[in-house]
Each structure stands twice: as structure tokens, then as C-alpha cells.
Design an enzyme around this catalytic site. Structure first.
Site, PDB file in Angstrom:
ATOM      1  N   HIS A   1      11.881  15.989  14.470  1.00 28.56           N
ATOM      2  CA  HIS A   1      12.574  16.818  15.519  1.00 28.56           C
ATOM      3  C   HIS A   1      14.029  17.693  14.623  1.00 28.56           C
ATOM      4  O   HIS A   1      13.677  19.582  15.084  1.00 28.56           O
ATOM      5  CB  HIS A   1      13.525  16.316  16.274  1.00 28.56           C
ATOM      6  CG  HIS A   1      14.630  16.590  16.959  1.00 28.56           C
ATOM      7  ND1 HIS A   1      14.449  17.561  17.968  1.00 28.56           N
ATOM      8  CD2 HIS A   1      16.342  16.678  16.396  1.00 28.56           C
ATOM      9  CE1 HIS A   1      15.623  17.843  18.418  1.00 28.56           C
ATOM     10  NE2 HIS A   1      16.717  17.644  17.600  1.00 28.56           N
TER      11      HIS A   1
ATOM     12  N   CYS B   1       9.448  20.044  19.722  1.00 32.43           N
ATOM     13  CA  CYS B   1       8.869  19.590  18.113  1.00 32.43           C
ATOM     14  C   CYS B   1       8.544  18.024  19.099  1.00 32.43           C
ATOM     15  O   CYS B   1       8.416  17.491  20.303  1.00 32.43           O
ATOM     16  CB  CYS B   1      10.159  18.631  17.490  1.00 32.43           C
ATOM     17  SG  CYS B   1      10.892  17.223  18.290  1.00 32.43           S
TER      18      CYS B   1
ATOM     19  N   CYS C   1      10.583  15.278  20.852  1.00 32.82           N
ATOM     20  CA  CYS C   1      11.122  15.668  22.381  1.00 32.82           C
ATOM     21  C   CYS C   1       9.706  15.506  23.312  1.00 32.82           C
ATOM     22  O   CYS C   1      10.124  15.709  23.933  1.00 32.82           O
ATOM     23  CB  CYS C   1      12.040  17.207  22.120  1.00 32.82           C
ATOM     24  SG  CYS C   1      13.135  16.165  21.277  1.00 32.82           S
TER      25      CYS C   1
ATOM     26  N   ASP D   1      18.418  25.981   1.021  1.00 28.43           N
ATOM     27  CA  ASP D   1      17.489  25.130   1.658  1.00 28.43           C
ATOM     28  C   ASP D   1      18.576  23.850   2.091  1.00 28.43           C
ATOM     29  O   ASP D   1      19.623  24.264   1.313  1.00 28.43           O
ATOM     30  CB  ASP D   1      16.913  25.217   0.218  1.00 28.43           C
ATOM     31  CG  ASP D   1      17.772  24.838  -0.784  1.00 28.43           C
ATOM     32  OD1 ASP D   1      18.575  25.339  -1.554  1.00 28.43           O
ATOM     33  OD2 ASP D   1      18.081  23.504  -1.184  1.00 28.43           O
TER      34      ASP D   1
ATOM     35  N   ASP E   1      21.050  27.378 -14.828  1.00 28.89           N
ATOM     36  CA  ASP E   1      22.703  27.683 -14.663  1.00 28.89           C
ATOM     37  C   ASP E   1      23.415  26.613 -14.702  1.00 28.89           C
ATOM     38  O   ASP E   1      22.673  25.431 -14.773  1.00 28.89           O
ATOM     39  CB  ASP E   1      22.416  28.236 -13.311  1.00 28.89           C
ATOM     40  CG  ASP E   1      22.767  27.789 -11.871  1.00 28.89           C
ATOM     41  OD1 ASP E   1      21.877  26.943 -12.243  1.00 28.89           O
ATOM     42  OD2 ASP E   1      23.205  27.954 -11.498  1.00 28.89           O
TER      43      ASP E   1
ATOM     44  N   ASP F   1      14.275  24.720  -7.806  1.00 32.05           N
ATOM     45  CA  ASP F   1      15.759  25.243  -8.851  1.00 32.05           C
ATOM     46  C   ASP F   1      14.862  25.180 -10.263  1.00 32.05           C
ATOM     47  O   ASP F   1      13.878  24.599 -10.546  1.00 32.05           O
ATOM     48  CB  ASP F   1      16.281  23.739  -7.653  1.00 32.05           C
ATOM     49  CG  ASP F   1      15.707  22.834  -7.789  1.00 32.05           C
ATOM     50  OD1 ASP F   1      14.867  22.148  -8.722  1.00 32.05           O
ATOM     51  OD2 ASP F   1      16.423  21.371  -7.707  1.00 32.05           O
ATOM     52  N   SER F   2      16.173  24.581 -10.934  1.00 34.08           N
ATOM     53  CA  SER F   2      15.796  24.887 -11.595  1.00 34.08           C
ATOM     54  C   SER F   2      15.825  23.302 -12.967  1.00 34.08           C
ATOM     55  O   SER F   2      16.315  23.053 -13.855  1.00 34.08           O
ATOM     56  CB  SER F   2      16.401  26.187 -13.127  1.00 34.08           C
ATOM     57  OG  SER F   2      18.325  24.952 -12.478  1.00 34.08           O
ATOM     58  N   GLY F   3      16.584  22.803 -11.860  1.00 32.85           N
ATOM     59  CA  GLY F   3      17.142  21.222 -12.361  1.00 32.85           C
ATOM     60  C   GLY F   3      18.671  21.096 -12.793  1.00 32.85           C
ATOM     61  O   GLY F   3      18.500  20.040 -12.924  1.00 32.85           O
TER      62      GLY F   3
ATOM     63  N   PHE G   1      21.307  21.803 -11.908  1.00 30.33           N
ATOM     64  CA  PHE G   1      22.403  20.456 -10.382  1.00 30.33           C
ATOM     65  C   PHE G   1      21.775  19.442 -10.644  1.00 30.33           C
ATOM     66  O   PHE G   1      22.602  18.638  -9.767  1.00 30.33           O
ATOM     67  CB  PHE G   1      21.961  21.514  -8.916  1.00 30.33           C
ATOM     68  CG  PHE G   1      22.964  21.498  -7.942  1.00 30.33           C
ATOM     69  CD1 PHE G   1      23.649  21.522  -8.314  1.00 30.33           C
ATOM     70  CD2 PHE G   1      22.535  20.189  -7.507  1.00 30.33           C
ATOM     71  CE1 PHE G   1      25.013  21.054  -6.918  1.00 30.33           C
ATOM     72  CE2 PHE G   1      23.451  19.732  -5.739  1.00 30.33           C
ATOM     73  CZ  PHE G   1      24.664  19.947  -5.897  1.00 30.33           C
TER      74      PHE G   1
ATOM     75  N   CYS H   1      13.539  21.597  23.061  1.00 32.53           N
ATOM     76  CA  CYS H   1      12.998  21.284  22.049  1.00 32.53           C
ATOM     77  C   CYS H   1      11.345  21.274  22.262  1.00 32.53           C
ATOM     78  O   CYS H   1      10.882  20.572  22.213  1.00 32.53           O
ATOM     79  CB  CYS H   1      13.406  20.059  21.241  1.00 32.53           C
ATOM     80  SG  CYS H   1      13.108  20.348  19.382  1.00 32.53           S
TER      81      CYS H   1
END
Lengths: 376, 376
Positions: free
Chosen positions: A336, A307, A310, A267, A147, A93-95, A97, A305
Site C-alpha cells: 500500500h 493496491c 485496499c 528515495d 562523499d 549509493d556510495s556506502g 552515508f 487506492c
């Protein structure tokens, strides 16, 4: 493998899309969920394990990494991929946020943002130009424009001014990014929930030209219905032939609703953060492992599942290690949740390719509506 | 595989011994280092990873497990092996040592010890009989006698009385353990640093008869030299044809010195605990990863090490994640320390088999005397 960045849209089913983003560091199957590796680690996970869950790409946070250990240091050590032992694609990300949400004493001007680190109070400056430089030093494969992202609700005038500044910043980001074959720069659409502002933003971005387009400024307090209402039009305003990325989303049903509306990438820290606090996402809804009902339960968390949590452990064990605050609790529960999120993505990719997205979605919601299995 | 417990002493070199303990759950190569899985987990490690380090057997703590999640609960869930997903041998201590070091409001009589849980203040009773029952419920492969372990220094009268009570408790432990094919019961020699008391204790234990013999009551404040002085005679007082286990030891040089004096098994929390606090054991001595000298160092922690922390990451990364308090720090650093400890054991096993223990030991000490590599 390829030396260039490209997007191959393969199937659509309604507005839902599936395809592949080709990058020199490997393919990204879309729709894609990107686990968040904030400080050069997906918390509680070995990178090999993140890969095993099915993740093709990670997200790194420019804000965190620039403050600690520092972008130049990472560059000197061979870049973020080598530093964190993840050789597949990374989006940063651009930082912007996180400057807004985490830092102190921010001062925002047309030029950029001055702020103090939440770690040690040191003073820093982020702008389209410095953000591009930091993301270059990190070695990011997909770089995000710098942004401003206003929290919602916000009045229209504030949204309009902010969006227009973000579009000027997008132009400066494009200019500063330059020509970097094999690396992509994504523009970020803003405009809150206003259809005309979103359209204006989308046009501004397309006239600059990007390798992909994010829907920014959502999942910032507006609620799921308002977000879906916005996603009913926002992705359509963006080019068909480029990836569309919805930033910071979300819960499983947010993700499914976003893909249904034409989103290709997402994400969120939710699966990893919830894993550490004992909140598990399963095919039958949310399970809180700290609840005493699990203390003697020999059954797996989610029978379907794949994983390790599980496959190899009972709910009783997961409950015990959570209550005893053992590190394996965060490790297993994060594993999980990330696996479940990736399985949702794989399910959607398969369903879109088969033209059965509506059936898949109905089954997804029906399973979750069942709620957890009955206590023994 | 075998249905019985047996010890096959294969080679000796001086007093150092190498062999194999056969159990129905797999072989234990000796000398063996047992990682500690206090609360049904080796902290910060997946059990598969513990196995990868080379561990053949884990230690579980009766005191911790009886309090949380409880021995009957574990029995109902299929036993400790299944509960924690470790199908190889497990040795459990008797609980006695930790009652003394962790619990509150202890009351010790000939019958046993009444105490309050350090977790919730609940009242419990441990005796030879209840300890055997709890270890049976856990499903332990190697069960330890319930004994009293006085801290050192202690006066001779106190040591003598305590040792003699422990010998009476050893007889009660043997009686309560009964006949459990495939499971072993180890007696514990006491007597402080006094050679005649150790001899008396060893004789008392042998007249009862055990599957293995521990040297107890060391590493409790006496210092390395005093411990080695005691180990110069204590193991010789025990049977040649049974495993000899030195409890709660230790640092790498403690381990090597103990093996040199005829010890076959050891356990200690040191590699896992130190991993979480950033203290690493390497072929060139101790490294403290939080030291700023590592911040820009692209080199591995220990070039000769096969663990993921050393194969896949720089010192700079390990420093970063330690400072950022990321969980992967504890995961990687514990993995390293446990790998190094197991590599020491493998090195000693090979050297004893080859009759080159003295050369191996000299090289071990020479490497550690070098100290860490120079800063860049």
C-alpha cells in the site's frame, strides 16, 4: 530502449519539472520515487509487485551489499539485477552515508574510511576508488560519488571542510569511474544549509562534469522548513539539463515540496519501513492500523487506492494480521505505502505536464488535512 | 458450479483414488493437499499465490480464529472467505486438537472442554455444539466434528474410552450442524492403531451419516511405519463413495503413502513452516538453504520446479535472503514448498487416472533417493 544514458526534460510548471531518464535498462519517469532495496530486496515485496506499484528504478545500498553477500559474489552471480530479479534500472549509493550511521570504529582520513561491519565486526575500507569498484561489480546503472555527509546542525567550518573534501572525492570518483557507456555517475552537492557553500559545491561538481547531480546532506536532522529553505536555492545551482536527485527524502509532503522546488528523483525507506510498523500513508493522512478502532471496520484503508491491501481487504483484516504479527501484514501494508508514493509521483508528473501543479498540490494538502474517515 | 456438496470418484489404481469434490465455492480435485491458513492467512503467502500453487481448498483453524479475531467478528465482516480474500472452499477443523496442544488449564468433561487462551489467558468453552456454531459463523464449507484426539502411544483403555466419547460427540455435532445445503460435515474416525476400535468407530460414524470421513488420531507421535500399518486397514473401513481425509499429514512420502492406501485429502503446516525455517522439499530430497554450500551457487533450487523461487532466483540468492532474515525468504521458500506439494498431488492424480500410480511412486522415491545435486 537506448544504449546511452540521457535525460529528456519535457515540461516545467513553476520550478517543478517532468521528464524521462533514458537508460539501457529502461526509462525512468521523473519526478521519480525510488523504493529502497537495501539487501537486494525491497523488504516484504516481490520485485514484480514493486514494479506493479509503478516504480521504474530501485535503490541498492552499497554498504549492506558489500558486507553481505559481498560485491564480488554478486558480480560472479551475474550482477545485482539478475541476483535480485529486477531487470530495470538500479541506483546504488556510495556506502558513505551508511558507514557513518551504521558501522563501528570508523576512521576517516583524506584517503577514505576504515570501519568494522555491524554484522560480524570484519574490517573494511571505503574510498572513492573502492566505492566505484564495488558499484561497478554490482552492475549499478546510476553510480553515486563517494562523499561525506555530516549530520545537521553542524558548524560552518565543519561543513566547509567536509564539503571541500567531498569535492576532492568527487574528482577521484569521476577518475575511478572512467568511461562506462550506458552507466551514469552522479555528483553530490554538499554544504549544509549555507547557500554560498552549496554554490561552491555545485560549481566544483560542474567543473568535473556528471550525468546527474544529487542534493546531499539534507534530511539529516534539520527539519522540513530548513530543508525547504535550502531547496529554494540548491537545485537552481545545478544544471537545468541533468537530473537532480534529493537523497533520503522523504514523507509525502517532503516529496511534494521537493518536486515543487525542482527535484527530479528521491528515495526513502519510509514507505517500506512504515508498512512493517503499521503506519500507512493515505490520501487522507496517516492511519495507524494497530489502533483498536479498525478491529471491526469493513471499509478499505484508502478507498481511492488501487493496491491489493485496499482492493481486497478490510481495515479489520489489516488490523487483525498486524496484531497477529502475520507476514502478510508487512507484505500488504508495504505494498500500500509504495503504491501511494508512486501514485503521488504519477499525480505530480501528470499535473506538471498539464501545467496544473499548483491545483494538484492544493488538492493533495486538502485531502491530507481532512484526516482519516470517521470511525464507524 | 453446483449448489450442493458431492463427491465424484473417477478413477482408482490399486487402493489409490482420484476424483472431484464439488462444492458451491468450486471443485476440489482429489487427492488434495490443503495448505493451512491458521490465522486467516497462509503464512508468508498472498492468497492469489496460494491458488497459483494449485491449491483448491485451504484449511482454517477454529481454535486460532475463535480467539483472534473472533468468530462473531468474522461473521459480521462477511465470513472467513471474504475476510481473508479466498473465495474457494475452506475446511475448518473443530478446534479440539489445538485446544489440547496449545491452550492452558484445560478441563475436559463429557460436555466439552474449558480452557484458557494461549494469547491472553481468557477463558473459553468448546463442545460439539459451540464448535459447530463457530464453524458456521466462519462460513466454513467443510466442517469437522468436534472430537478428542489422544496422543500416541496411549493404552487401549484410554483409546477406547476416548473414541467412544468422540463418537457421542460426533452424534451431537451432527445434531448441532443441522441441515445446511452446500456445506458438508465430516466425521472423524478414532481408535489409535487398534483395528477393532477403528472398525467400531467407522461403524458408529456411518450409522450417524456424514458427507465425508476423516482418519483422525494419526501423525501424533506413532511414526510413519505405524501410521502406514494403520492406513492399511483404516480407510477400507470407511465408505467408498465419500471423501477420506487424513488429518495433519504430512511429509511428501507420508502423503504419497497415504494416497496409495486410499486417502483423498490431507493438510499439514509442514510446507509453510519449513519454508520459513529454510528447509526445502525438492524432487531430489530435502535441501537446507542456510547451508554455506549454497552461498555461491547460481543454480536453481529445483530445476524442474515452476515456482518463482526456482524460476527467478539462484540458490545463492535464496541463501543470502535467508541469512539476512529478509521477508522475501519466507515468501519464496514457502511458495516453493507449497508448489512442490501441489505438484506431487497433480502427479498422483494424473498417474491414478492413467493407471500408472506404481510407476509414478517408484520414480518419486528414486528421485528423492538421489539426494541433492553435487556442490559446484
Amino acid at each position: 530502449m537506448t544504449n546511452t544514458f540521457s535525460f529528456d526534460l519535457q515540461n516545467t510548471d513553476g520550478k517543478a519539472r517532468t521528464g524521462v531518464i533514458h537508460t539501457p535498462r529502461g526509462d525512468i519517469r521523473t519526478p521519480a520515487f525510488m523504493p529502497v532495496g537495501t539487501a537486494a530486496t525491497v523488504k516484504a515485496m516481490m520485485p514484480e509487485s514493486v514494479r506493479e506499484t509503478g516504480a521504474d528504478i530501485l535503490l541498492g545500498n552499497t554498504y549492506h551489499l558489500m558486507l553481505r553477500p559481498g560485491a564480488e559474489r554478486i558480480a560472479n552471480l551475474g550482477g545485482l539485477h539478475r541476483f535480485m530479479n529486477w531487470d530495470r534500472p538500479i541506483l546504488t549509493d556510495s556506502g558513505g552515508f551508511q558507514v557513518m550511521s551504521l558501522s563501528e570504529l570508523r576512521k576517516l582520513t583524506e584517503k577514505g574510511v576504515t570501519f568494522r561491519s555491524h554484522i560480524d565486526g570484519s574490517k573494511h575500507f571505503l574510498s572513492p576508488e573502492t566505492s566505484m569498484e564495488i558499484q561497478r561489480l554490482l552492475g549499478s546503472d546510476i553510480v553515486m560519488c563517494f562523499d561525506e555527509c555530516p549530520a545537521l546542525p553542524a558548524d560552518r567550518k565543519r561543513l566547509e571542510e567536509s564539503m571541500r573534501m567531498s569535492m576532492r572525492w568527487a574528482e577521484r570518483s569521476r577518475e575511478a569511474f572512467g568511461d562506462r557507456p550506458g552507466h551514469a555517475l552522479f555528483g553530490i552537492q554538499q554544504g549544509g544549509l549555507e547557500e554560498d557553500l552549496r554554490a561552491e559545491s555545485a560549481e566544483a561538481l560542474q567543473s568535473i562534469g556528471f550525468d546527474g547531480y544529487a542534493v546531499g546532506g539534507l534530511a539529516v536532522g534539520e527539519g522540513q522548513q530548513a530543508m525547504f529553505d535550502c531547496l529554494d536555492f540548491a537545485p537552481d545551482q545545478l544544471p537545468v539539463d541533468k537530473p537532480r536527485y534529493l537523497m533520503g527524502v522523504g514523507k509525502p509532503d517532503d516529496i511534494v515540496g521537493a518536486v515543487k522546488r525542482g527535484i527530479d528523483m528521491m528515495d526513502c525507506v519510509l514507505p517500506s519501513r512504515s508498512g512493517r510498523t503499521g503506519q500507512l500513508f493515505t490520501r487522507q493522512g496517516v492511519v495507524n492500523i494497530k489502533n483498536a478502532r479498525h478491529a471491526d471496520d469493513p471499509r478499505p484503508l484508502d478507498e481511492a487506492c488501487r493496491c491489493p491491501a485496499c482492493r481486497n481487504y478490510s481495515r479489520a483484516y489489516l488490523h487483525h494480521v498486524f496484531r497477529a504479527q502475520e507476514m502478510i501484514s508487512g507484505m500488504l501494508l508495504t505494498w500500500h505505502n509504495l503504491t501511494y508514493f508512486q501514485d503521488i509521483m504519477q499525480g505530480m508528473r501528470d499535473a506538471i505536464a498539464a501545467g496544473t501543479f499548483a491545483e494538484w498540490e492544493a488538492a493533495f494538502h486538502a485531502g491530507r488535512a481532512q484526516g482519516d474517515i470517521e470511525p464507524l
